[in-house]
Write an enzyme that holds these catalytic residues in place. Structure first.
Site, PDB file in Angstrom:
ATOM      1  N   TYR A  93       0.843  -1.269   0.010  1.00  0.00           N
ATOM      2  CA  TYR A  93       0.023   0.097   0.051  1.00  0.00           C
ATOM      3  C   TYR A  93       0.794   1.406   0.001  1.00  0.00           C
ATOM      4  O   TYR A  93       1.763   1.478   0.846  1.00  0.00           O
ATOM      5  CB  TYR A  93      -0.914   0.069   1.318  1.00  0.00           C
ATOM      6  CG  TYR A  93      -2.057   0.963   1.524  1.00  0.00           C
ATOM      7  CD1 TYR A  93      -3.147   0.649   0.652  1.00  0.00           C
ATOM      8  CD2 TYR A  93      -1.857   2.131   1.986  1.00  0.00           C
ATOM      9  CE1 TYR A  93      -4.340   1.486   0.534  1.00  0.00           C
ATOM     10  CE2 TYR A  93      -2.869   3.169   2.232  1.00  0.00           C
ATOM     11  CZ  TYR A  93      -4.113   2.972   1.307  1.00  0.00           C
ATOM     12  OH  TYR A  93      -5.169   3.718   1.504  1.00  0.00           O
ATOM     13  N   SER A 187       1.499  -7.615   2.160  1.00  0.00           N
ATOM     14  CA  SER A 187       0.649  -6.515   2.666  1.00  0.00           C
ATOM     15  C   SER A 187      -0.279  -6.293   1.321  1.00  0.00           C
ATOM     16  O   SER A 187      -1.031  -7.389   0.978  1.00  0.00           O
ATOM     17  CB  SER A 187       1.244  -5.148   2.996  1.00  0.00           C
ATOM     18  OG  SER A 187       0.366  -4.441   3.610  1.00  0.00           O
ATOM     19  N   GLN A 188      -0.497  -4.935   0.979  1.00  0.00           N
ATOM     20  CA  GLN A 188      -1.489  -5.110   0.034  1.00  0.00           C
ATOM     21  C   GLN A 188      -1.166  -6.013  -1.395  1.00  0.00           C
ATOM     22  O   GLN A 188      -1.974  -6.389  -1.990  1.00  0.00           O
ATOM     23  CB  GLN A 188      -1.431  -3.534  -0.637  1.00  0.00           C
ATOM     24  CG  GLN A 188      -2.433  -3.304  -1.868  1.00  0.00           C
ATOM     25  CD  GLN A 188      -2.305  -2.108  -2.513  1.00  0.00           C
ATOM     26  OE1 GLN A 188      -3.009  -1.232  -2.191  1.00  0.00           O
ATOM     27  NE2 GLN A 188      -0.958  -1.586  -3.212  1.00  0.00           N
ATOM     28  N   ASP A 273       1.186  -7.782  14.422  1.00  0.00           N
ATOM     29  CA  ASP A 273       0.857  -6.951  13.483  1.00  0.00           C
ATOM     30  C   ASP A 273      -0.345  -6.347  13.577  1.00  0.00           C
ATOM     31  O   ASP A 273      -1.320  -6.836  13.545  1.00  0.00           O
ATOM     32  CB  ASP A 273       0.782  -7.797  12.146  1.00  0.00           C
ATOM     33  CG  ASP A 273       0.719  -7.005  11.014  1.00  0.00           C
ATOM     34  OD1 ASP A 273       0.371  -5.941  10.816  1.00  0.00           O
ATOM     35  OD2 ASP A 273       0.886  -7.652   9.636  1.00  0.00           O
ATOM     36  N   HIS A 303       4.194  -5.316  11.337  1.00  0.00           N
ATOM     37  CA  HIS A 303       3.752  -5.569   9.878  1.00  0.00           C
ATOM     38  C   HIS A 303       5.127  -5.807   8.917  1.00  0.00           C
ATOM     39  O   HIS A 303       4.771  -6.186   7.914  1.00  0.00           O
ATOM     40  CB  HIS A 303       3.094  -4.358   9.315  1.00  0.00           C
ATOM     41  CG  HIS A 303       2.265  -4.422   8.035  1.00  0.00           C
ATOM     42  ND1 HIS A 303       1.520  -5.553   7.921  1.00  0.00           N
ATOM     43  CD2 HIS A 303       2.341  -3.892   6.790  1.00  0.00           C
ATOM     44  CE1 HIS A 303       0.888  -5.630   6.900  1.00  0.00           C
ATOM     45  NE2 HIS A 303       1.640  -4.629   5.989  1.00  0.00           N
TER      46      HIS A 303
END
Length: 324
Positions: A93, A187-188, A273, A303
């Site tokens: 992201y 992540s994204q 996270d 994260h």
């Protein structure tokens, strides 16, 4: 940050309460059919004077959602003459495709590596080159609430479509072995890999690393950290829209894509996270349909997840699935 989510034994049993829309498959079938009306027009331009001697790099442009141009990199071992297994990577992201020398890992492992730029992003931690020409109604700064009034206008409809088309673009290169294609990202990027896993039926492997975009009903309430917090901020201002907002998000929930996953998968999760809480990752992992699935658990990480340790796990796992 100490452990804040469910304990590990409960995570293995956790199931999301996200409700799958009855027309989920029809929505995505129609979306991809609409995108397919535009020629893919994947163009690969060999880059010179990069100072890289072990890889060849192509600057890629292909047609994504709405006929919009999307950028990418295609990186292969220098002098490659025979088709190679393909790793398609999606970015986290706020980041973009950045510069080619940041994408050497998979070519160094003897694979073709396609990196998709993310439309409209690339202005936070890694530069990007792809515009998002579509506007939206009122939204919170960021991307999570752009066009959230309706699934048809939601930002991630465009991005997920781009991601499916990125696989098509990667496979269109003559040095790509289309039967040996893996998708991955963190992540994204992990959330997009899950979406592609649910929409592209013939992948060889999927590796979602601390995936975002999963289990929206829980994620929007269990963490106060962005990007999920963008949803809460939007609903704090737009009172009374929670039901419609979650209806839109259900079409983009990684849990529902995971339920359609047809390739072996290697997940990762970080127990501390706050960005992608462990329960949201396990929601997708537990829903993942293919029986050959594994998850690496990083007990004391936020994260950043496994970082290079997860890359090492992927390097040990992927070759057996992408062998000739």
């Amino acid at each position: 940050m100490a452990l804040f989510d469910l304990p590990l034994d409960e995570l293995h049993a956790y199931r999301s309460r996200s409700v799958e829309p009855e027309d989920f498959d029809a929505f995505w079938s129609g979306t991809l059919d609409e995108a397919g009306a535009h020629e893919l027009d994947a163009r690969f331009e060999l880059c010179a004077d990069l100072g890289l001697v072990t890889v060849d790099v192509y600057d890629v442009t292909f047609t994504g959602f709405g006929g919009h141009p999307v950028k990418g990199w295609f990186v292969i071992p220098a002098g490659t003459t025979e088709p190679l297994p393909v790793v398609v990577e999606f970015i986290g992201y706020g980041g973009g495709r950045s510069l080619p020398h940041e994408h050497l890992l998979w070519a160094s492992a003897g694979m073709a590596h396609f990196v998709m730029d993310t439309r409209g992003q690339g202005g936070v931690w890694a530069p990007g080159d792809t515009a998002d020409p579509v506007g939206s109604g009122p939204s919170v700064p960021g991307f999570m609430t752009r066009g959230i009034e309706d699934p048809a206008t939601y930002y991630f409809r465009r991005v997920i479509t781009d991601a499916v088309r990125a696989v098509e673009a990667a496979r269109s290169h003559p040095l790509a072995d289309t039967a040996r294609t893996a998708v991955l990202g963190a992540s994204q990027g992990g959330g997009l890999a899950l979406a592609v896993a649910g929409l592209v039926p013939d992948l060889a492997a999927v590796a979602p690393d601390v995936p975002f975009l999963c289990d929206f009903p829980r994620a929007a309430r269990v963490t106060d950290r962005k990007p999920y917090r963008e949803i809460g901020d939007y609903l704090k201002t737009h009172r009374g829209r929670a039901e419609q907002t979650h209806r839109t998000l259900a079409y983009f929930d990684g849990v529902h894509f995971a339920a359609r996953g047809r390739a072996p998968a290697l997940f990762s999760v970080a127990m501390e996270d706050l960005t992608c809480p462990p329960s949201t990752v396990f929601a997708a992992f537990n829903a993942y349909a293919h029986a050959d699935k594994e998850i690496e658990v990083y007990d004391f990480n936020d994260h950043e997840g496994g970082g290079p340790f997860q890359h090492a796990a992927q390097l040990a796992w992927l070759p057996r699935l992408l062998k000739a």
